[in-house]
Design an enzyme around this catalytic site. Sequence first.
Site, PDB file in Angstrom:
ATOM      1  N   SER A 145      -9.693  -0.528   7.464  1.00 48.51           N
ATOM      2  CA  SER A 145      -9.081  -0.555   6.149  1.00 48.51           C
ATOM      3  C   SER A 145      -8.451  -1.661   5.539  1.00 48.51           C
ATOM      4  O   SER A 145      -8.055  -1.729   4.264  1.00 48.51           O
ATOM      5  CB  SER A 145      -7.952   0.552   6.158  1.00 48.51           C
ATOM      6  OG  SER A 145      -8.796   1.863   6.400  1.00 48.51           O
TER       7      SER A 145
ATOM      8  N   LYS B 185       0.727  -1.263   0.025  1.00 45.59           N
ATOM      9  CA  LYS B 185      -0.030  -0.212   0.034  1.00 45.59           C
ATOM     10  C   LYS B 185       0.845   1.258  -0.129  1.00 45.59           C
ATOM     11  O   LYS B 185       1.874   1.334   0.788  1.00 45.59           O
ATOM     12  CB  LYS B 185      -0.929  -0.036   1.309  1.00 45.59           C
ATOM     13  CG  LYS B 185      -2.116   1.168   1.331  1.00 45.59           C
ATOM     14  CD  LYS B 185      -2.906   0.773   2.613  1.00 45.59           C
ATOM     15  CE  LYS B 185      -3.759   1.878   2.799  1.00 45.59           C
ATOM     16  NZ  LYS B 185      -4.565   1.606   3.981  1.00 45.59           N
TER      17      LYS B 185
ATOM     18  N   SER C  16      -9.284   1.731   3.027  1.00 44.38           N
ATOM     19  CA  SER C  16      -8.610   2.276   2.486  1.00 44.38           C
ATOM     20  C   SER C  16      -7.566   1.584   1.686  1.00 44.38           C
ATOM     21  O   SER C  16      -6.842   1.868   0.539  1.00 44.38           O
ATOM     22  CB  SER C  16      -7.759   3.326   2.884  1.00 44.38           C
ATOM     23  OG  SER C  16      -6.888   2.857   4.063  1.00 44.38           O
TER      24      SER C  16
END
Length: 618
Positions: free
Chosen positions: A183, A85, A159
């Site tokens: 997330s 990420k 996210s």
Amino acid sequence: MAPSLPLTLPQWRRTYRAGAAPLPLLEALRRRLPDESPPEAWITLIGADELRAAVAALEARAGRHADRAAALRAMPLFGVPFAVKDNIDVAGLPTTAACPAFERSVRTHAHAVARLVHAGAICIGKTNLDQFATGLVGTRSPYGRPSSTFAAERVSGGSSSGSAVVVSRGDVPFALGTDTAGSGRVPAGFNNIVGLKPTPGRVGGSGVVPACRSIDCVCVLALTVADAAEVLSVIEGPDPADAYSAFRLGAARPSAVLRVGVPAIPLFTGDAGYAPVFAQALERLRGLGHSVVPLDFEPLFDVARLLYGGPWVAERHTVVQELLDRQPDALDASVRRVIEVATSFSATDAFRAQYRLREAQRDTAALWRQVDMLMVPTAPGHPKHTDIDADPLGANALLGTYTNFVNLLGWCALALPAGFTGSGLPFGVTFIAPGAADAALARFGRDWEASVALPLGATGLGFDAGTTDPTPDCPVAWPASQPTLPIAVVGAHLSGLPLNGQLTERGATLREATHTAPFYRLYALPATTPAKPGLVRVSGYESGAPIAIEVWDLPLEAVGSFLASIPPPLGLGSIELADGRWVHGFLCEAHALTQARDVTAHGGWRAYLQAVGAAAPA
């Protein structure tokens, strides 16, 4: 047609054990990603030259070992590609946090990435996210809006959106995400994969762009629980550069029979059709032998409201304050609206919220005396992109219904596939356990996963394709846990009986209910409170019988205090089990049996108590 590539960690290991070289495989993967993987899932892919350099460095390390087998033992993730990420630093790749104006060059790996590289893994690229990890939808990014791998009209979840998508597709066997409010769990649920969120502090956070630094977690997204657990075993541990690093060990495995708390009135929203699939998950839980305990979740929802309705949003402000003051339009409009709320809180508000949280942590700790674990829908619904467009903040907030409270309370969680709705959408559940119970939670998750046996992500491959293959050369690693001593209990310490709390309050977990070898006799001891039995081994010419017992795993650090609680004439000795194993357990001194009643014929203490109760006058 692109060559077939391994999918899970066991497959990559088998491929390299068979003699394959990493460079051709990883170059093939790098070539196919721009054409086959959704572009909105990625922010940066590794360059061709950088990939060759990384593989050359890996091969040089391998060459320092006696042979390839030794190298594979030393580097259990040798040549395995993974994604990160893009709020986690990878040396040589920029970190953007999905905000071009924030982009920075990086020369040092984040702590978790460094551990993976040391284990032989190679980062293939950085994935998209809700900007500054602020969101559970995955749509708040200038780099594109990833969709669920099962429904292009629905969000991927965020996210950690890009990480979930590329794992679900089988582009990489695992990816790192971050999880503050869900997330790493919500996108796992929306893409039919595993989302392992450790206890806060278990994985070091240095090199991560914070969202809420005090409760952020680096999480793992993978196709199987075993793969996620192995990755956690690599990245966990103390991080000297992270002031919030707090590596603690808990139980190795869950109790054989669990009390699982569930929402008494589960909340579902939208048109995803989750309610009947959750009902099926409850039945599956019961079918595995566990009990379902309906709970009022309102105290947990009160904690959840602190995350965005309280001053914790100011932690996000600390990261972007300078950019927000200088260039407010650089932030996604929804992200900016969330973070700007921070300026309305005072230092006094922050302390008041801390007091409320500390009280909630104290009060909710009592929950673990009622249940051993929680099971919740990972999300109450699966919104479409049009739902987010119509109500960006409201639709996002609903997704945190069952996730927002977990990190504030210091707990760990594991999001797992649970089935599909009538319209073909994946549905996931999340199991939540006390802090430091990561190893036990993952072992439970492996059993759940095997019982469901769903296809792996969106790859179309069956669950058997991801089966682990432990071998002497490459055993499957597991998150660290407390060392324990198996203790056999025969009487008042059995589950549900008066002294069982002496085990559970010390963190012991039930391993199994079984029987002794047929060489024991059981006696009801006189004048004991609560009533206790005495177990004795008899010699070969005497008539013994198998006696029902339970074996509990007791943390070694608690053995001394447990021993001190055992009154004479009882003590710990060695007991032979029905299958020939020997464990420590309760035995009785022979002199105490002269006035005791032989109850061997009942086959165990619980059966004797039931018989006595049945025979007693009403």
